[in-house]
Scaffold this motif. Structure first.
Motif, PDB file in Angstrom:
ATOM      1  N   ILE A  38       0.836  -1.203   0.000  1.00  0.00           N
ATOM      2  CA  ILE A  38       0.000   0.000   0.000  1.00  0.00           C
ATOM      3  C   ILE A  38       0.871   1.254   0.000  1.00  0.00           C
ATOM      4  N   THR A  39       1.908   1.252   0.831  1.00  0.00           N
ATOM      5  CA  THR A  39       2.783   2.422   0.929  1.00  0.00           C
ATOM      6  C   THR A  39       3.508   2.692  -0.382  1.00  0.00           C
ATOM      7  N   ASN A  40       4.092   1.638  -0.963  1.00  0.00           N
ATOM      8  CA  ASN A  40       4.849   1.809  -2.205  1.00  0.00           C
ATOM      9  C   ASN A  40       3.967   2.236  -3.368  1.00  0.00           C
ATOM     10  N   VAL A  41       2.805   1.575  -3.512  1.00  0.00           N
ATOM     11  CA  VAL A  41       1.900   1.913  -4.612  1.00  0.00           C
ATOM     12  C   VAL A  41       1.371   3.328  -4.442  1.00  0.00           C
ATOM     13  N   SER A  42       1.043   3.699  -3.200  1.00  0.00           N
ATOM     14  CA  SER A  42       0.530   5.050  -2.945  1.00  0.00           C
ATOM     15  C   SER A  42       1.552   6.108  -3.340  1.00  0.00           C
ATOM     16  N   HIS A  43       2.834   5.858  -3.001  1.00  0.00           N
ATOM     17  CA  HIS A  43       3.883   6.804  -3.367  1.00  0.00           C
ATOM     18  C   HIS A  43       4.052   6.868  -4.881  1.00  0.00           C
ATOM     19  N   ASP A  44       3.937   5.719  -5.538  1.00  0.00           N
ATOM     20  CA  ASP A  44       4.061   5.689  -7.000  1.00  0.00           C
ATOM     21  C   ASP A  44       2.920   6.456  -7.670  1.00  0.00           C
ATOM     22  N   ILE A  45       1.730   6.392  -7.079  1.00  0.00           N
ATOM     23  CA  ILE A  45       0.581   7.119  -7.636  1.00  0.00           C
ATOM     24  C   ILE A  45       0.717   8.614  -7.382  1.00  0.00           C
ATOM     25  N   LYS A  46       1.285   8.960  -6.229  1.00  0.00           N
ATOM     26  CA  LYS A  46       1.370  10.367  -5.848  1.00  0.00           C
ATOM     27  C   LYS A  46       2.229  11.193  -6.810  1.00  0.00           C
ATOM     28  N   THR A  47       3.268  10.572  -7.388  1.00  0.00           N
ATOM     29  CA  THR A  47       4.172  11.319  -8.267  1.00  0.00           C
ATOM     30  C   THR A  47       3.456  11.843  -9.512  1.00  0.00           C
ATOM     31  N   PRO A  48       2.793  10.978 -10.313  1.00  0.00           N
ATOM     32  CA  PRO A  48       2.063  11.520 -11.469  1.00  0.00           C
ATOM     33  C   PRO A  48       0.864  12.380 -11.056  1.00  0.00           C
ATOM     34  N   ALA A  95     -14.694  24.260 -21.588  1.00  0.00           N
ATOM     35  CA  ALA A  95     -13.328  23.910 -21.176  1.00  0.00           C
ATOM     36  C   ALA A  95     -13.101  24.255 -19.703  1.00  0.00           C
ATOM     37  N   LYS A  96     -13.667  25.391 -19.275  1.00  0.00           N
ATOM     38  CA  LYS A  96     -13.547  25.786 -17.861  1.00  0.00           C
ATOM     39  C   LYS A  96     -14.207  24.754 -16.949  1.00  0.00           C
ATOM     40  N   GLU A  97     -15.366  24.257 -17.381  1.00  0.00           N
ATOM     41  CA  GLU A  97     -16.058  23.233 -16.588  1.00  0.00           C
ATOM     42  C   GLU A  97     -15.225  21.953 -16.498  1.00  0.00           C
ATOM     43  N   TYR A  98     -14.584  21.580 -17.608  1.00  0.00           N
ATOM     44  CA  TYR A  98     -13.728  20.390 -17.606  1.00  0.00           C
ATOM     45  C   TYR A  98     -12.565  20.560 -16.625  1.00  0.00           C
ATOM     46  N   ILE A  99     -11.983  21.761 -16.621  1.00  0.00           N
ATOM     47  CA  ILE A  99     -10.857  22.031 -15.715  1.00  0.00           C
ATOM     48  C   ILE A  99     -11.319  21.974 -14.261  1.00  0.00           C
ATOM     49  N   ASP A 100     -12.517  22.496 -13.987  1.00  0.00           N
ATOM     50  CA  ASP A 100     -13.061  22.442 -12.628  1.00  0.00           C
ATOM     51  C   ASP A 100     -13.230  20.998 -12.162  1.00  0.00           C
ATOM     52  N   VAL A 101     -13.714  20.140 -13.069  1.00  0.00           N
ATOM     53  CA  VAL A 101     -13.894  18.726 -12.734  1.00  0.00           C
ATOM     54  C   VAL A 101     -12.542  18.077 -12.457  1.00  0.00           C
ATOM     55  N   LEU A 102     -11.544  18.365 -13.311  1.00  0.00           N
ATOM     56  CA  LEU A 102     -10.198  17.809 -13.113  1.00  0.00           C
ATOM     57  C   LEU A 102      -9.622  18.258 -11.772  1.00  0.00           C
ATOM     58  N   SER A 103      -9.806  19.525 -11.440  1.00  0.00           N
ATOM     59  CA  SER A 103      -9.282  20.066 -10.182  1.00  0.00           C
ATOM     60  C   SER A 103      -9.945  19.389  -8.990  1.00  0.00           C
ATOM     61  N   ARG A 104     -11.259  19.267  -9.050  1.00  0.00           N
ATOM     62  CA  ARG A 104     -12.013  18.684  -7.938  1.00  0.00           C
ATOM     63  C   ARG A 104     -11.685  17.204  -7.751  1.00  0.00           C
ATOM     64  N   GLN A 105     -11.641  16.471  -8.855  1.00  0.00           N
ATOM     65  CA  GLN A 105     -11.420  15.027  -8.752  1.00  0.00           C
ATOM     66  C   GLN A 105      -9.966  14.679  -8.410  1.00  0.00           C
ATOM     67  N   SER A 106      -9.016  15.473  -8.891  1.00  0.00           N
ATOM     68  CA  SER A 106      -7.621  15.213  -8.534  1.00  0.00           C
ATOM     69  C   SER A 106      -7.379  15.496  -7.052  1.00  0.00           C
ATOM     70  N   ALA A 107      -8.040  16.530  -6.518  1.00  0.00           N
ATOM     71  CA  ALA A 107      -7.937  16.832  -5.082  1.00  0.00           C
ATOM     72  C   ALA A 107      -8.570  15.707  -4.260  1.00  0.00           C
ATOM     73  N   ARG A 108      -9.686  15.180  -4.769  1.00  0.00           N
ATOM     74  CA  ARG A 108     -10.359  14.077  -4.084  1.00  0.00           C
ATOM     75  C   ARG A 108      -9.472  12.825  -4.068  1.00  0.00           C
ATOM     76  N   LEU A 109      -8.796  12.564  -5.201  1.00  0.00           N
ATOM     77  CA  LEU A 109      -7.912  11.404  -5.282  1.00  0.00           C
ATOM     78  C   LEU A 109      -6.719  11.553  -4.338  1.00  0.00           C
ATOM     79  N   LYS A 110      -6.182  12.779  -4.246  1.00  0.00           N
ATOM     80  CA  LYS A 110      -5.071  13.026  -3.331  1.00  0.00           C
ATOM     81  C   LYS A 110      -5.484  12.767  -1.885  1.00  0.00           C
ATOM     82  N   LYS A 111      -6.695  13.224  -1.535  1.00  0.00           N
ATOM     83  CA  LYS A 111      -7.197  12.996  -0.171  1.00  0.00           C
ATOM     84  C   LYS A 111      -7.359  11.502   0.103  1.00  0.00           C
ATOM     85  N   LEU A 112      -7.853  10.766  -0.875  1.00  0.00           N
ATOM     86  CA  LEU A 112      -8.028   9.325  -0.710  1.00  0.00           C
ATOM     87  C   LEU A 112      -6.689   8.628  -0.493  1.00  0.00           C
TER      88      LEU A 112
END
Length: 224
Positions: free
Chosen positions: A3-13, A34-51
């Motif tokens: 879990i630790t190694n995979v999580s670190h590998d995911i965190k880099t990209p 395009a602005k809406e797409y960027i908002d979705v990317l921002s929100r979901q990438s932040a959610r993935l980082k929190k996870l």
């Protein structure tokens, strides 16, 4: 380790994705779609980082791979400070906190950072899942040689699950999974409480949701 190694590998990209999304947000883009797409990317990438962060923490805590620096703490003061951080969130949800705090000093031996995270996870859970326009009851009392803090709120979604099941990793009370969250918050809070020699219980009665924290009070030194 996996879990630790995979999580670190995911965190880099993921860090790279978050940085490039941030750069896109600073560009003067006229296309509203395009602005809406960027908002979705921002929100979901932040959610993935929190996870990922929650997953790493849950992994460390459940294996006991965390440092615990015990010191004398007063639970009532720490709780009041944590509640202050949630004033705005609770106000936005129209949640009214009813705090019943004992005048007694509830001194315990615990880790300040970990206690704060326990309070933060519980209060965050309330802010996300409590029925708006209701009261949140918090009792801070001494019971014999124990300090007890209970949090009670009404759930906005039906709770067709037991308290024990809800504390399992990745399990949440809302069946639709429409709300954001990893389902790790209460599991992390329970593990952090236990490594500080405390106890966390969850009780569910209909739509009433209750979390109870128990810690041993610091024993007074006997006078000689």
């Amino acid at each position: 380790e996996l879990i630790t190694n995979v999580s670190h590998d995911i965190k880099t990209p993921l860090t790279s994705i978050i940085n490039y999304v941030d750069l896109l947000e600073k560009e003067e883009i006229e296309n509203e779609t395009a602005k809406e797409y960027i908002d979705v990317l921002s929100r979901q990438s932040a959610r993935l980082k929190k996870l990922i962060d929650d997953l790493l923490e849950a992994s460390k805590v459940s294996t006991g791979n965390v440092n615990v620096n015990f010191s004398k703490l007063e639970l009532g003061i720490l709780l009041s400070q944590a509640l202050g951080e949630y004033d705005e969130k609770f106000a936005n949800c129209n949640l009214q906190v009813v705090l019943n705090k004992s005048d007694d000093l509830l001194l315990v031996m615990a880790d300040n950072r970990h206690i704060w995270r326990v309070f933060d996870n519980i209060l965050n859970n309330i802010s996300k899942y409590a029925q708006p326009n209701t009261r949140v009851y918090i009792d801070v009392i001494r019971r014999f040689d124990k300090a007890e803090i209970s949090f009670k709120n009404i759930s906005k979604d039906p709770l067709n699950i037991s308290g024990d099941e809800l504390m399992e990793r990745f399990v949440r009370g809302d069946s639709s999974r429409n709300t954001e969250g990893s389902g790790l918050g209460l599991s992390i809070a329970k593990s952090l409480t236990e490594i500080q020699k405390g106890k966390l219980d969850i009780q569910i009665d209909g739509d009433l949701f209750k979390v109870c924290l128990t810690f041993s009070l610091k024993k007074k030194k006997k006078s000689t």
